[in-house]
Every structure is written in C-alpha cells, then in structure tokens.
Design an enzyme around this catalytic site. Structure first.
Site, PDB file in Angstrom:
ATOM      1  N   ILE A 119       0.829  -1.220   0.006  1.00 41.30           N
ATOM      2  CA  ILE A 119       0.204  -0.007  -0.182  1.00 41.30           C
ATOM      3  C   ILE A 119       0.926   1.284   0.203  1.00 41.30           C
ATOM      4  CG2 ILE A 119      -1.680   1.252   1.308  1.00 41.30           C
ATOM      5  CD1 ILE A 119      -3.180  -1.273   2.361  1.00 41.30           C
ATOM      6  N   HIS A 164       6.012 -12.098 -31.325  1.00 38.58           N
ATOM      7  CA  HIS A 164       7.133 -11.226 -31.486  1.00 38.58           C
ATOM      8  C   HIS A 164       6.441  -9.776 -32.311  1.00 38.58           C
ATOM      9  CE1 HIS A 164      10.929  -9.283 -32.129  1.00 38.58           C
ATOM     10  NE2 HIS A 164      10.682  -9.089 -33.481  1.00 38.58           N
TER      11      HIS A 164
HETATM   12  P1  FAD Z   1     -13.368  -7.688   2.126  1.00 42.34           P
HETATM   13  O1  FAD Z   1     -12.943  -7.379   0.886  1.00 42.34           O
HETATM   14  O2  FAD Z   1     -12.479  -6.858   3.367  1.00 42.34           O
HETATM   15  O3  FAD Z   1     -14.667  -7.923   2.421  1.00 42.34           O
HETATM   16  C1  FAD Z   1     -15.259  -8.170   3.630  1.00 42.34           C
HETATM   17  C2  FAD Z   1     -16.551  -7.496   3.729  1.00 42.34           C
HETATM   18  O4  FAD Z   1     -17.163  -8.246   4.709  1.00 42.34           O
HETATM   19  C3  FAD Z   1     -16.858  -6.219   3.763  1.00 42.34           C
HETATM   20  O5  FAD Z   1     -17.717  -5.759   3.007  1.00 42.34           O
HETATM   21  C4  FAD Z   1     -17.470  -5.962   5.171  1.00 42.34           C
HETATM   22  O6  FAD Z   1     -18.159  -4.780   5.338  1.00 42.34           O
HETATM   23  C5  FAD Z   1     -18.146  -7.118   5.429  1.00 42.34           C
HETATM   24  N1  FAD Z   1     -18.352  -7.486   6.625  1.00 42.34           N
HETATM   25  C6  FAD Z   1     -17.511  -7.653   7.886  1.00 42.34           C
HETATM   26  N2  FAD Z   1     -17.951  -8.128   8.982  1.00 42.34           N
HETATM   27  C7  FAD Z   1     -19.431  -8.085   8.696  1.00 42.34           C
HETATM   28  C8  FAD Z   1     -20.425  -8.482   9.364  1.00 42.34           C
HETATM   29  N3  FAD Z   1     -20.411  -9.063  10.811  1.00 42.34           N
HETATM   30  N4  FAD Z   1     -21.688  -8.487   8.722  1.00 42.34           N
HETATM   31  C9  FAD Z   1     -22.010  -8.152   7.496  1.00 42.34           C
HETATM   32  N5  FAD Z   1     -20.931  -8.102   6.779  1.00 42.34           N
HETATM   33  C10 FAD Z   1     -19.513  -7.883   7.091  1.00 42.34           C
HETATM   34  N6  FAD Z   1      -5.548  -7.466  -3.286  1.00 42.34           N
HETATM   35  C11 FAD Z   1      -5.156  -7.698  -4.306  1.00 42.34           C
HETATM   36  O7  FAD Z   1      -5.245  -8.940  -4.665  1.00 42.34           O
HETATM   37  N7  FAD Z   1      -4.703  -6.757  -5.525  1.00 42.34           N
HETATM   38  C12 FAD Z   1      -4.802  -5.558  -5.193  1.00 42.34           C
HETATM   39  O8  FAD Z   1      -4.454  -4.654  -6.248  1.00 42.34           O
HETATM   40  C13 FAD Z   1      -5.080  -5.050  -4.017  1.00 42.34           C
HETATM   41  N8  FAD Z   1      -5.011  -3.700  -3.694  1.00 42.34           N
HETATM   42  C14 FAD Z   1      -5.434  -3.234  -2.448  1.00 42.34           C
HETATM   43  C15 FAD Z   1      -5.346  -1.884  -2.255  1.00 42.34           C
HETATM   44  C16 FAD Z   1      -5.511  -1.531  -0.908  1.00 42.34           C
HETATM   45  C17 FAD Z   1      -5.543   0.239  -0.754  1.00 42.34           C
HETATM   46  C18 FAD Z   1      -6.062  -2.436  -0.097  1.00 42.34           C
HETATM   47  C19 FAD Z   1      -6.359  -1.702   1.370  1.00 42.34           C
HETATM   48  C20 FAD Z   1      -5.956  -3.586  -0.072  1.00 42.34           C
HETATM   49  C21 FAD Z   1      -5.741  -4.288  -1.445  1.00 42.34           C
HETATM   50  N9  FAD Z   1      -6.063  -5.631  -1.622  1.00 42.34           N
HETATM   51  C22 FAD Z   1      -5.479  -5.961  -2.785  1.00 42.34           C
HETATM   52  C23 FAD Z   1      -6.324  -6.536  -0.716  1.00 42.34           C
HETATM   53  C24 FAD Z   1      -7.853  -6.799  -0.923  1.00 42.34           C
HETATM   54  O9  FAD Z   1      -8.693  -5.906  -0.933  1.00 42.34           O
HETATM   55  C25 FAD Z   1      -8.381  -7.899  -0.096  1.00 42.34           C
HETATM   56  O10 FAD Z   1      -7.268  -9.065   0.166  1.00 42.34           O
HETATM   57  C26 FAD Z   1      -9.432  -8.360  -0.117  1.00 42.34           C
HETATM   58  O11 FAD Z   1     -10.609  -7.346  -0.273  1.00 42.34           O
HETATM   59  C27 FAD Z   1     -10.046  -9.524   1.013  1.00 42.34           C
HETATM   60  O12 FAD Z   1     -11.344  -9.969   0.414  1.00 42.34           O
HETATM   61  P2  FAD Z   1     -12.433 -10.684   1.526  1.00 42.34           P
HETATM   62  O13 FAD Z   1     -13.419 -10.764   0.974  1.00 42.34           O
HETATM   63  O14 FAD Z   1     -11.502 -11.450   2.368  1.00 42.34           O
HETATM   64  O15 FAD Z   1     -12.666  -9.092   2.360  1.00 42.34           O
HETATM   65  P1  NAD Z   2       2.331  -4.749   4.023  1.00 42.81           P
HETATM   66  O1  NAD Z   2       2.343  -5.988   5.051  1.00 42.81           O
HETATM   67  O2  NAD Z   2       2.431  -5.110   2.686  1.00 42.81           O
HETATM   68  O3  NAD Z   2       3.495  -3.486   4.421  1.00 42.81           O
HETATM   69  C1  NAD Z   2       3.555  -3.186   5.417  1.00 42.81           C
HETATM   70  C2  NAD Z   2       5.015  -2.594   5.632  1.00 42.81           C
HETATM   71  O4  NAD Z   2       4.845  -1.517   7.061  1.00 42.81           O
HETATM   72  C3  NAD Z   2       6.087  -3.574   5.901  1.00 42.81           C
HETATM   73  O5  NAD Z   2       6.909  -3.238   4.984  1.00 42.81           O
HETATM   74  C4  NAD Z   2       6.449  -3.494   7.295  1.00 42.81           C
HETATM   75  O6  NAD Z   2       7.936  -3.730   7.501  1.00 42.81           O
HETATM   76  C5  NAD Z   2       6.297  -1.977   7.789  1.00 42.81           C
HETATM   77  N1  NAD Z   2       6.046  -1.543   8.897  1.00 42.81           N
HETATM   78  C6  NAD Z   2       5.330  -2.323   9.916  1.00 42.81           C
HETATM   79  N2  NAD Z   2       5.179  -1.683  11.206  1.00 42.81           N
HETATM   80  C7  NAD Z   2       5.803  -0.429  10.915  1.00 42.81           C
HETATM   81  C8  NAD Z   2       6.191   0.544  11.816  1.00 42.81           C
HETATM   82  N3  NAD Z   2       5.779   0.825  12.912  1.00 42.81           N
HETATM   83  N4  NAD Z   2       7.041   1.578  11.114  1.00 42.81           N
HETATM   84  C9  NAD Z   2       7.623   1.562   9.971  1.00 42.81           C
HETATM   85  N5  NAD Z   2       7.264   0.561   9.089  1.00 42.81           N
HETATM   86  C10 NAD Z   2       6.175  -0.609   9.574  1.00 42.81           C
HETATM   87  O7  NAD Z   2       1.026  -4.172   4.488  1.00 42.81           O
HETATM   88  P2  NAD Z   2      -0.027  -3.016   3.750  1.00 42.81           P
HETATM   89  O8  NAD Z   2       0.979  -2.256   2.505  1.00 42.81           O
HETATM   90  O9  NAD Z   2      -0.645  -2.233   4.770  1.00 42.81           O
HETATM   91  O10 NAD Z   2      -1.038  -3.780   2.902  1.00 42.81           O
HETATM   92  C11 NAD Z   2      -1.966  -4.425   3.539  1.00 42.81           C
HETATM   93  C12 NAD Z   2      -2.172  -6.035   2.651  1.00 42.81           C
HETATM   94  O11 NAD Z   2      -2.901  -5.334   1.610  1.00 42.81           O
HETATM   95  C13 NAD Z   2      -0.989  -6.748   2.534  1.00 42.81           C
HETATM   96  O12 NAD Z   2      -1.059  -7.836   3.009  1.00 42.81           O
HETATM   97  C14 NAD Z   2      -1.221  -6.682   0.829  1.00 42.81           C
HETATM   98  O13 NAD Z   2      -1.100  -7.989   0.400  1.00 42.81           O
HETATM   99  C15 NAD Z   2      -2.636  -6.117   0.559  1.00 42.81           C
HETATM  100  N6  NAD Z   2      -2.572  -5.225  -0.414  1.00 42.81           N
HETATM  101  C16 NAD Z   2      -2.110  -5.804  -1.776  1.00 42.81           C
HETATM  102  C17 NAD Z   2      -2.110  -5.337  -2.897  1.00 42.81           C
HETATM  103  C18 NAD Z   2      -1.697  -5.603  -4.306  1.00 42.81           C
HETATM  104  O14 NAD Z   2      -1.965  -6.909  -4.409  1.00 42.81           O
HETATM  105  N7  NAD Z   2      -1.337  -4.995  -5.226  1.00 42.81           N
HETATM  106  C19 NAD Z   2      -2.083  -3.777  -2.782  1.00 42.81           C
HETATM  107  C20 NAD Z   2      -2.505  -3.133  -1.505  1.00 42.81           C
HETATM  108  C21 NAD Z   2      -2.765  -3.941  -0.534  1.00 42.81           C
END
Ligand code: FAD
Ligand code: NAD
Length: 475
Positions: free
Chosen positions: A192, A451
């Site tokens: 992130i 290619h």
């Molecule tokens: P979520 O997507 O978190 O969905 C859970 C849902 O459950 C939510 O809608 C929540 O409101 C609902 N919920 C929770 N508790 C309850 C309850 N008790 N009752 C009813 N509803 C509830 N992953 C990638 O693979 N590629 C990426 O490019 C990528 N980019 C990311 C960028 C950012 C900024 C962030 C924050 C994450 C990114 N991720 C990416 C990670 C990805 O978003 C998560 O891995 C994924 O959304 C997880 O899916 P999930 O279905 O487990 O949970």
């Molecule tokens: P992350 O685990 O990828 O990175 C967190 C980073 O913060 C690590 O490098 C860690 O060493 C550092 N860190 C932790 N505590 C710290 C501190 N106190 N001070 C300074 N650095 C510290 O987590 P994220 O970037 O928050 O993303 C969360 C999750 O969302 C990840 O598991 C990732 O897989 C998922 N995500 C995926 C994508 C993608 O697939 N393109 C994009 C965004 C997020």
C-alpha cells in the site's frame, strides 16, 4: 418461522461474493450478508477490494501514471503538448464511477444467480444459525446448513499515530483525497505504501516513506527489490529504511512526524500522514460467545487447508484467515469452500499465488525467491533477461527491469518467476499457468511467444537458465 438457506455467506468482498455465486451455481439456496457503507453513506457490495482497495487504487495509479508520462515521456516520442494539467476532482470522479459500476455489477450478478444479497450485519450463533440485522430493521435469525465467514480485514492502527482521518489517514482516506498534499508522509513501504506513495508522488507530492525493515520489499526476490529501489529513488520517493516512527503531532499546518533509526532521532513536517503498516483480520461483532469458532493469537479465524473451521459446516475464507491478504486468494478459497459444500473435490494451490505491486515499473512474482530455494538446499539454476534488450519494451519506452526464472537443476521444474518491468502484473499470468501445470524450463523454452512482445522476455529468461538466450549474452 425463521428463514432457511443451504448456504449463508457473511461478507460480500471478493471472497464472500464469489463463494455465494459459486454455491448458487451448484443449485443451492444462498444468502450473502454485507454491511459495507461508503463515504457517501451508501451501502455497496464488493468489500475492501472494490470499494477501498484493489479497484480504486488501480484507477488512480493509471490516471497518475498517464499524467506523469504526458509530462515526462511524450517529448521523447516527438509529441508536444501545452502545459499538462490535472483536475483532481475529475480524476476522483472517474475513480468513483468505476467503483460504482463494479459494485453495482455484483448486485446484478446476485440477481442473475438467485443469491439473496442482504444488506446489514451478520453474526454467527451456535448451531449454524446466523443473526441478521438489516440496516433499516430488527434482527432476525436465519438457519443455514452451511455458513461461510468472509469478513475481511481492516488497517492496523499505530499507538504513536492514531487515525483522525483528517491529518493521520488510512489507505481508504488516501484514495479519496480531494487535493494533492504538498508533503506526504507514509509509514510502511509495503504494497500500500508503495502504490499510494507512487500515486501522489506522480501527482506532485513530495513523498517520504518510513519503513521499519532494513531491506526494501523484504518478501521479494533480492534482484527485483534492487531494481525497484533504484527506480523509486529516481522517481524522487524518499524511502527511509530501518526507521521507526516515534511520534506524530497534529498541528494547524499538518503533522510533525518524528522517527528514529540506528543513527539518531529526526523529525519533518507533512501535510498528511498515511499509516500503512499492514491489516488485521476483522471479526468484530461477528461471533456469538458460544459460536465455537476459534481465533489464533493474531485474531485470524483458525481453519484447515480446506478452510474448514472447528465447527462442522462452517468455513472461513479470505483476509480473515491465514495466508496472504490478496483478493484472488480469497476468491479461490470461496470457490473451494462452495465446491466442497456441494460435495465436489476442490483445493487451493497455495504454492502458486501470484503477487503484484502495481507501481511503475510493476513488480510481480510467483513461487519461491532465489533466497528461499537456496535455503531449501535444492540445486537450482537461474536465467534472467533485461527489458532493455526487448524490442516491445523499447517501443513502449519502458526498459527498466528484468524477468528472472528459477528452476530446479535436477528435474528442470520451474520453481519461481520474478518480474519487475512493464506490465509485470499481466506477464506473471503465463508463469502462474506454467507452474500450475508443473512446467519445466524447457516447456517455457519450447513455447512460441509472439514477436515483438514483452512476453518474449519470459521466453528468453527461460532460455538463459540453460545459457541458451538468443537475444542476450549468456553468462
Ligand atoms: P473484504 O474485501 O474486506 O470484504 C469483507 C466484507 O465483509 C466487507 O464488505 C465488510 O463490510 C463485510 N463484513 C465484515 N463483517 C461483517 C459482518 N459481521 N456482517 C456483515 N458484513 C460484514 N488485493 C489484491 O489482490 N490486489 C490488489 O491490487 C489489492 N489492492 C489493495 C489496495 C488497498 C488500498 C487495500 C486496502 C487492499 C488491497 N488488496 C489488494 C487487498 C484486498 O482488498 C483484500 O485482500 C480483499 O479485499 C480481501 O477480500 P475478503 O473478501 O476477504 O474481505
Ligand atoms: P504490508 O504488510 O504489505 O506492508 C507493511 C509494511 O509496513 C511492511 O514493510 C512493514 O515492515 C512496515 N511496518 C510495519 N510496522 C511498521 C512501523 N511501526 N514503522 C514502519 N514500518 C512498519 O501491508 P500494507 O501495505 O498495509 O498492505 C496490507 C495488505 O493489503 C497486504 O497484505 C497486501 O497483500 C494487501 N494489498 C495488496 C495489494 C496488491 O496486491 N497489489 C495492494 C495493496 C494492499
């Protein structure tokens, strides 16, 4: 009488909504409960991924990259423009519209597959009963033969920098900024931190990232991390490694960020501070005391390899269980859970989950890093090919980076593929497929690649593993 379904899914992110659709495709009656509310106060399906994660971040990465290229690359192509400007409101409108289309699409898919999409809170009771509290009504109890928990994750908050969502913000806030902060501080150079740091840096912010680890991208192959570190530096993103946040003081002008490393204590001023130090599983309000579900020390729901919890008939998938927090990992677990419930054989191949970081250049990998293979003691060979020697990359003016293939020396099986460069996130698909079918390096070598294409770099890297690269000097 209470309602009854074959399957009730709690959570409609990429784990839950896919599980619900797959279960319905098996002919089961399915309800999917979700309580997600967007910043405009409207409920939407799609969870973190569609509303506040994967999709909106990629929309902004694309817009900011186009802006950057128009300013810095067009000239090289012989294209002149007037002053290139940005309209953040228009950029954000496009981001919001993509999110709306895709989340609305899930509601359509639910309807088409006869899944009851229920808007409100779900809570697992004992005996596979689910308490559903609609956003606008009283709680009711639903009986289910099977329950799938898919409640996702939420950002980790730091004691030294608690979110006020104004100056100290999380990733969702950082995706919805209405103006470019002059100085942006980010804690955590993880996925992130690097993606959102790139977005705002390209749009004009001076970005400083504080990262606790001594190595950038500690989870990636070292050859990739080295290229990426050089590129981020060139882009003007200042990454402080081995650094620890010690305090964050919010004032009228923004945030005073205090940090330390082994050499001393420092501070700097920023307009916004994004805390991106990882996410924790979200199970708040999900489990009745007698639900029987077990959480581990980090709050993840305990499951086996097939996503079964300790309670028969209750599964858990996605970010709320062990494994990488990735949308595609959650979706595949959703498919597996639904297939198992339907009595079919199903599994997730956890060894072949691709990781992609959508920076420029993109960073993508699947399988083992060279360090992991070395540690395993298995003899291996590697082949690398730089995009600087690839015709398509030259035409694209994107020659930074390389493809690296790691294979077993004994039976030639591909063990890991690592790419940093243009469209790495698309190219990795070929490697994932190859590894899913246990391909050998020779299989990749004998596969015809178009290619000129970026994918020829995979072909050449596979050839290089046997010192047979044709368009690059073998070493
Ligand atoms: P979520 O997507 O978190 O969905 C859970 C849902 O459950 C939510 O809608 C929540 O409101 C609902 N919920 C929770 N508790 C309850 C309850 N008790 N009752 C009813 N509803 C509830 N992953 C990638 O693979 N590629 C990426 O490019 C990528 N980019 C990311 C960028 C950012 C900024 C962030 C924050 C994450 C990114 N991720 C990416 C990670 C990805 O978003 C998560 O891995 C994924 O959304 C997880 O899916 P999930 O279905 O487990 O949970
Ligand atoms: P992350 O685990 O990828 O990175 C967190 C980073 O913060 C690590 O490098 C860690 O060493 C550092 N860190 C932790 N505590 C710290 C501190 N106190 N001070 C300074 N650095 C510290 O987590 P994220 O970037 O928050 O993303 C969360 C999750 O969302 C990840 O598991 C990732 O897989 C998922 N995500 C995926 C994508 C993608 O697939 N393109 C994009 C965004 C997020």
């Amino acid at each position: 009488m209470s309602k009854k379904y074959d399957v009730v899914v709690i959570g409609a992110g990429p784990g839950g909504y896919i599980a619900a659709i797959r279960a319905a495709q098996h002919g089961m009656s399915v309800a999917c409960i979700d309580e997600w509310k967007n910043k405009d106060g409207k409920n939407a399906f799609g969870g973190t991924c569609l509303n506040a994660g994967c999709i909106p971040s990629k929309a902004l990465l694309e817009s900011s990259e186009l802006y950057h290229r128009a300013r810095h690359e067009f000239k090289k192509h012989g294209i002149t423009t007037g002053d290139v400007g940005i309209d953040i409101a228009a950029m954000q409108k496009r981001r919001a519209s993509i999110v709306r289309q895709l989340t609305g699409g899930i509601a359509g898919l639910f309807k088409a597959n006869k899944v009851d999409g229920l808007v409100g809170h779900g809570r697992l009771l004992a005996g596979k009963q689910v308490e559903f509290t609609p956003v606008d009504g009283a709680a009711e109890t639903i009986d289910a033969d099977h329950v799938i928990l898919a409640t996702g994750s939420t950002p980790i908050e730091l004691g030294a920098a608690p979110f006020d969502h104004e100056s100290i913000i999380d990733s969702w806030d950082a995706l919805e900024l209405e103006a470019v902060p002059e100085r942006l501080a980010v804690i955590g150079a993880g996925v992130i931190g690097l993606e959102l740091g790139s977005v705002w840096s390209r749009l004009g912010s001076q970005v400083t990232i504080i990262e606790a680890m001594d190595n950038l991208l500690f989870m990636a192959d070292r050859d990739l991390a080295k290229v990426a570190a050089k590129d981020f530096k060139q882009q003007g993103i200042d990454i402080k490694l081995g650094a620890r946040l010690t305090g964050a003081k919010v004032g009228k002008q923004g945030v005073s960020v205090e940090w330390e490393d082994k050499n001393g204590e420092y501070s700097f001023e920023a307009d916004k501070l994004v805390v991106a130090v990882g996410r924790r599983p979200f199970t708040d309000g999900l489990l009745a005391e007698d639900s029987g579900i077990q959480l581990d020390d980090h709050g993840f729901i305990v499951v086996d390899d097939e996503c079964r919890t300790r309670v028969k008939g209750v599964y858990a998938i996605g970010d709320c269980v062990r494994g990488p927090m990735l949308a595609h990992k959650g979706s595949e677990e959703g498919v597996m859970a639904a297939d198992l419930i339907a009595g079919e054989l199903a599994e997730v191949n956890y060894d072949v989950i691709p990781s992609v970081i959508y920076t420029a250049p993109e960073i993508a990998w699947v399988g083992l890093t060279e360090e992991q293979v070395k540690d395993s003691g298995r003899p291996y060979k590697t082949g690398s090919f730089p995009f600087a020697a690839n015709g398509r990359a030259k035409a694209l003016e994107q020659t930074s980076g390389l493809v690296k293939v790691i294979s077993a020396a004994d039976d030639d099986e591909v063990l890991g593929v690592h790419i940093v460069g243009p469209m790495a996130g698309e190219l990795i698909g070929e490697a994932v497929l190859a590894m899913e079918f246990s391909a050998s390096t020779e299989d990749m070598q004998r596969t015809i690649h178009a290619h000129p294409s970026l994918s020829e770099s995979l072909h050449e890297a596979a050839l290089a593993a046997d010192k047979r690269a044709l368009n690059y000097m073998n070493r």
